[in-house]
Structures are given as structure tokens and as C-alpha cells.
Scaffold this active site. Structure first.
Site, PDB file in Angstrom:
ATOM      1  N   THR A  19       0.849  -1.175   0.000  1.00 26.67           N
ATOM      2  CA  THR A  19       0.000   0.000   0.000  1.00 26.67           C
ATOM      3  C   THR A  19       0.890   1.231   0.000  1.00 26.67           C
ATOM      4  O   THR A  19       1.770   1.363   0.837  1.00 26.67           O
ATOM      5  CB  THR A  19      -0.928   0.039   1.222  1.00 26.67           C
ATOM      6  OG1 THR A  19      -1.635  -1.186   1.294  1.00 26.67           O
ATOM      7  CG2 THR A  19      -1.911   1.183   1.117  1.00 26.67           C
TER       8      THR A  19
ATOM      9  N   GLY B 157      -5.819  -4.697   5.826  1.00 29.93           N
ATOM     10  CA  GLY B 157      -7.054  -4.041   5.449  1.00 29.93           C
ATOM     11  C   GLY B 157      -8.272  -4.482   6.233  1.00 29.93           C
ATOM     12  O   GLY B 157      -9.131  -3.663   6.596  1.00 29.93           O
TER      13      GLY B 157
HETATM   14  N1  GLY Z   1      -3.948  -2.122   3.286  1.00 28.64           N
HETATM   15  C1  GLY Z   1      -3.985  -2.801   2.079  1.00 28.64           C
HETATM   16  C2  GLY Z   1      -4.855  -3.961   2.048  1.00 28.64           C
HETATM   17  O1  GLY Z   1      -5.112  -4.584   3.068  1.00 28.64           O
HETATM   18  O2  GLY Z   1      -5.313  -4.301   0.983  1.00 28.64           O
END
Ligand code: GLY
Length: 285
Positions: free
Chosen positions: A164, A217
Site C-alpha cells: 500500500t 485491510g
Molecule cells: N492495506 C492494504 C490492504 O489490506 O489491501
């Protein structure tokens, strides 16, 4: 107002990619220094990060367990307008597609229809796979075969994650913008969408601040992390204190990174290494 911009290369990124955070930051600052909008600065900074094959966004994104690359990206501005794409495939710069969604009446386009939308806007077919993304997939598949996948009860907490990318900015007119882009995590099922394209979870911008986050996420979405941090800033906390509060919501085994900018300064908090750039060395001013 003095322009300000921060970039990050993801929770788990180390000093070896610090140059990427800085080059992206300088690209964004070029936009701000010539009087450009925070939104455009965030896009240009994230394009640099997406084009760096060492980072898990755009070129070099992680593969799903079926070998496909599905990417998420999002943008949000202080007037609460947003543009996001999820599980998009075969484009070079998902953040530019998010910018195109931003110009529509919608906030989020997903999957094949997001890809079709990108084509309709002139985004050429592009394969973001690299030898490293193929190597990482083989590593993930080997762990699956060996039974080393984390138990679903523990979800993804122990999964390694490098990824990310994100940027937040404040322009001369005091307008804020936030952006994020990712290839996801390890061990992803096809169709999985993380926090990055979800307003309030992976990013948030409003009249008081801009926030973007990185990490696992599923855990971020459950805590609506970016809006949590934004709300603390809107209550009057300095961005550093707000970022620290956000980080404190998570156990240590959940990797998290946060960057935020407000009228009074910026903040950064992470419980892993995180390469990041801030255009001003001072956190408050
Ligand atoms: N933070 C990126 C994801 O979990 O896709």
C-alpha cells in the site's frame, strides 16, 4: 498557506525504498509549489510510487492466489468528493483511474466494470506483474501447501505485508487531499478488497485534514481507521497525537501505518518500519 505533502511506501517498507518516498514526495511538491491542487499533487506522488516495481501498488503488485493481480486505489478531497476503484486489473496506474471516477457522480467502481471504465477513459492494457510478484506468489502457494496459512480465526494477523502506498497533501489554499493505492496483501482470494479504496477506512479527507493508512485491510476496515484519526484532528488534537491514538486501536501483531496532515502540521505513526517522506521536517507549526 504553506503547502505540505507526505508520502509513505507501506507498513513493512524499510530504508531500502526511502528514495521512492522522497522522489514521490518531490513530484507532489512540484505540483503544490506551482500553485496546484492538493488532489493533483497526491495523484502525481502516487503515480511515482505505483511505477516503482519494489512497491506493492501498480507495477509489482502482489498476486491473488490464482495468479491474477487485482488492485485498489482511491482519492478523496476536502469537499468530501471521492473516486475509488477496487479489484481493477490490467492498468498501469489505478490512481489515475480513481481520478477519472472522481469526475463521475460515483465514488467506487469495482472489478471488470472498473477495468472497462478505465479502457473507456483511455487507460491502455498493462501487465503489472514483475518477477518479484511471481516469486511472492510461489512463496504464498508454498506456505498454503505446507499448511502454513494463518488460521482463519486469526485472519491475516501474522501474514507478512509490504505494501500500500499513499500520500496526503495541503495546498496553498489550505485544501486537503488523501490518496492510497495497493496490490493488497499475501494470501488473497480473488475478489478480495481491502481498506485502501474504502472511504473512512483506508483514507479520509475533509475541511480539517487528510489521512491515509496502510496495513492489514480487514483490521483497518473494522475500525474505520482513517475517519477515526480525522475525527480526532477535527476535535482539535495535533495530527501526531491523532495518529498515535489511531495506532493504539490495534494489537502489536497487526501491522499499521498512518500519515496525516492538518492546518497545524502533520503526523506519522507506524508499528513497523515504514519509509515515508514529509515535505517539512517540523510536525507542528
Ligand atoms: N492495506 C492494504 C490492504 O489490506 O489491501
Amino acid at each position: 498557506m504553506r503547502p505540505l505533502l507526505l508520502t509513505h511506501c507501506g507498513a513493512g517498507s524499510d530504508a531500502s525504498v526511502q528514495d521512492a518516498a522522497e522522489i514521490a514526495g518531490m513530484r507532489g511538491m512540484e505540483v503544490l509549489n506551482r500553485g496546484g491542487r492538493a488532489l493533483d499533487a497526491v495523484v502525481e506522488a502516487i503515480v511515482v510510487l505505483e511505477d516503482d516495481p519494489r512497491l506493492n501498488a501498480g507495477t509489482g503488485s502482489r498476486m491473488r492466489v490464482d495468479g491474477r493481480i487485482q488492485m485498489d486505489a482511491a482519492l478523496m478531497a476536502a469537499n468530501l468528493e471521492a473516486g475509488c476503484v477496487a479489484a481493477i486489473e490490467g492498468v498501469k496506474n489505478p490512481i489515475r483511474v480513481a481520478r477519472d471516477v472522481f469526475a463521475t457522480p460515483h465514488v467506487l467502481l469495482v472489478g471488470d466494470d472498473a477495468t472497462a471504465f478505465a479502457r473507456s477513459k483511455g487507460h491502455a492494457v498493462f501487465d503489472p506483474a514483475t518477477p518479484e510478484s511471481r516469486r511472492r506468489l510461489q512463496e504464498s502457494l508454498a506456505k498454503i501447501r505446507e499448511g502454513k496459512l494463518p488460521r482463519y480465526a486469526r485472519k491475516w494477523k501474522t501474514v507478512d505485508l509490504h505494501g500500500t502506498v499513499g500520500a496526503v497533501a495541503r495546498d496553498r489554499r489550505g485544501r486537503f487531499a488523501a490518496g492510497s493505492s495497493t496490490g493488497g496483501t499475501a494470501f488473497m482470494l480473488p475478489g478480495r478488497v481491502g481498506d485502501s479504496p474504502i472511504v473512512g477506512a483506508g483514507l479520509y479527507a475533509g475541511p480539517k485534514a487528510a489521512v491515509t493508512v496502510t496495513g492489514i485491510g480487514e483490521e483497518i476496515m473494522k475500525r474505520v481507521l482513517s475517519k477515526f484519526v480525522y475525527d480526532r484532528i477535527a476535535e482539535g488534537r495535533p495530527p501526531q497525537a491523532a495518529a498515535n491514538r489511531g495506532l493504539s486501536l490495534f494489537p502489536e501483531d497487526v501491522s499499521i501505518g498512518i500519515i496525516a496532515v492538518s492546518a497545524g502540521g502533520w503526523g506519522e505513526a507506524s508499528n513497523r518500519d515504514m519509509a515515508f517522506f514529509a515535505s517539512s521536517p517540523r510536525r507542528t507549526f
